[in-house]
Design a protein around this motif. Structure first.
Motif, PDB file in Angstrom:
ATOM      1  N   THR A 115       0.268  -1.669   0.186  1.00  0.00           N
ATOM      2  CA  THR A 115      -0.244   0.288  -0.105  1.00  0.00           C
ATOM      3  C   THR A 115       0.964   1.357  -0.486  1.00  0.00           C
ATOM      4  O   THR A 115       2.116   0.841   0.489  1.00  0.00           O
ATOM      5  CB  THR A 115      -0.743   0.180   1.179  1.00  0.00           C
ATOM      6  N   ALA A 129       0.520   3.677   1.644  1.00  0.00           N
ATOM      7  CA  ALA A 129       0.381   4.160   3.614  1.00  0.00           C
ATOM      8  C   ALA A 129       2.056   4.177   4.018  1.00  0.00           C
ATOM      9  O   ALA A 129       2.511   3.717   3.851  1.00  0.00           O
ATOM     10  CB  ALA A 129       0.030   3.465   4.359  1.00  0.00           C
ATOM     11  N   ASP A 189      -1.802   9.429   6.842  1.00  0.00           N
ATOM     12  CA  ASP A 189      -1.011   8.748   6.403  1.00  0.00           C
ATOM     13  C   ASP A 189       0.073   9.360   5.899  1.00  0.00           C
ATOM     14  O   ASP A 189       1.095   8.527   5.283  1.00  0.00           O
ATOM     15  CB  ASP A 189      -1.879   7.992   5.206  1.00  0.00           C
ATOM     16  N   GLU A 230     -10.830   4.962   1.233  1.00  0.00           N
ATOM     17  CA  GLU A 230      -9.686   4.733   2.193  1.00  0.00           C
ATOM     18  C   GLU A 230      -9.516   3.621   1.309  1.00  0.00           C
ATOM     19  O   GLU A 230      -8.058   3.529   1.128  1.00  0.00           O
ATOM     20  CB  GLU A 230     -10.827   3.436   3.112  1.00  0.00           C
ATOM     21  N   ARG A 245      -5.204   2.823   0.686  1.00  0.00           N
ATOM     22  CA  ARG A 245      -4.502   1.583   1.356  1.00  0.00           C
ATOM     23  C   ARG A 245      -5.167  -0.075   1.416  1.00  0.00           C
ATOM     24  O   ARG A 245      -4.658  -0.664   2.629  1.00  0.00           O
ATOM     25  CB  ARG A 245      -5.287   1.973   3.462  1.00  0.00           C
TER      26      ARG A 245
END
Length: 332
Positions: free
Chosen positions: A11, A13, A49, A130, A134
């Motif tokens: 991801t 993040a 993030d 989201e 993510r």
């Protein structure tokens, strides 16, 4: 030495305390009404993030996403989120394909066909935002289409066609879409049922051309439409192949045969519906008919050339099990 996580597991993040900060661009269609503050949601998760302040760019009537995507690429962003309908998603993808820049989508339209195929929430923009940050990463195919031998090609992600299907998209009333959603397409479909087949020549993967009398020819990169109906059975968005479907209803009850074979997932020998799997295809009509790409009407044409570009778009989608009818490897 630790091994790198596989692409589908990564991801974007950024761990807390990391000095690496990246930037996301949000390309949003401002006329798509939603009760959720999409811009606010993107800014909130970007901050959580460790991303820089998002670049927010609105589409316009004159430019539904191409220029905005080029602006995002020029700014060096690592993730581009397309928030809008299928048209916005297609235009952004056309610019991002083969660039290596990650794309995600927040569906705000009526059809939202790509989102439906990838299990992206079509009624929960917060959840889609989201997942954009993510979720899991996949690399998918896009299909290049040249209309009437034009110099420049377009792309589609879900499906494109010439004939009856495109007439539906061209004739769907925007005011009715605002009132009843996808049922507006049913209205247009019923109004366009009458019509005559057109003599059509088709070549698949450079093979010997064959002729049919058809109402519609459609190419599919993945198969699901509204209601979960799978009109391209077995089509996968990452297998390097496209499915070509020909529609040839015969007689007063011909459309019932077409519908029956659709619900039977293409099984049976009824020639009203035929499927061909290929990497390239060429379709030539005796008379011009309407053309559509992912629901966008492009006017009338007599020729379409299709070419699959495998693994050419990096796409973010929700974590979790993927429908094996859509992707080659169901697990993330």
């Amino acid at each position: 030495m630790p091994t790198e996580a596989p692409p589908e597991a990564r991801t974007d993040a950024t761990p807390a305390g990391s000095s690496s900060r990246r930037r996301v661009a949000l390309i949003i269609n401002p006329i798509k009404a939603t009760d959720v503050d999409v811009v606010g949601a993107v800014r909130r998760i970007a901050e959580e993030d460790g991303w820089d302040e998002p670049l927010v760019i609105e589409t316009t009537a004159d430019d539904p996403g191409h220029g905005q995507a080029r602006e995002a690429l020029g700014a060096g962003v690592e993730l581009v989120i397309a928030a809008g309908g299928d048209g916005t998603v297609r235009c952004v993808a056309e610019e991002l394909a083969e660039t290596g820049t990650m794309m995600a989508l927040v569906p705000l339209g009526t059809g939202n066909l790509l989102a439906r195929n990838l299990d992206i929430a079509v009624d929960d923009p917060d959840a889609a935002v989201e997942a954009a940050f993510r979720g899991t990463e996949r690399t998918i195919d896009v299909v290049h289409v040249t209309v009437d031998r034009a110099q420049d090609a377009h792309v589609f992600l879900v499906m494109a066609g010439i004939g009856y299907d495109a007439a539906i998209m061209s004739d769907t009333r925007d005011d009715l879409k605002d009132k009843v959603g996808w049922l507006a397409y049913v209205d247009a479909g019923l109004r366009n049922l009458p019509g005559k087949p057109t003599r059509t020549t088709i070549s698949v993967d450079g093979g010997k051309p064959f002729e049919r009398r058809l109402r519609s020819v459609m190419g599919g990169n993945c198969g699901k439409i509204m209601g979960g109906l799978e009109i391209f059975p077995g089509a996968k968005i990452d297998d390097g192949l496209m499915d070509l479907m020909t529609v040839a209803p015969k007689g007063a009850l011909g459309w019932l045969a077409v519908a029956g074979k659709l619900f039977a997932r293409g099984k049976g020998k009824d020639p009203s519906l035929e499927y061909f799997q290929c990497r390239t295809a060429e379709v030539t009509l005796r008379e011009p008919l309407e053309v559509q790409l992912d629901g966008d009407p492009l006017g009338k044409a007599t020729h379409m050339a299709f070419e699959v570009k495998p693994d050419s778009l990096r796409l973010r989608m929700p974590l979790g099990y993927k429908d094996p009818a859509v992707v080659s490897e169901p697990l993330p």
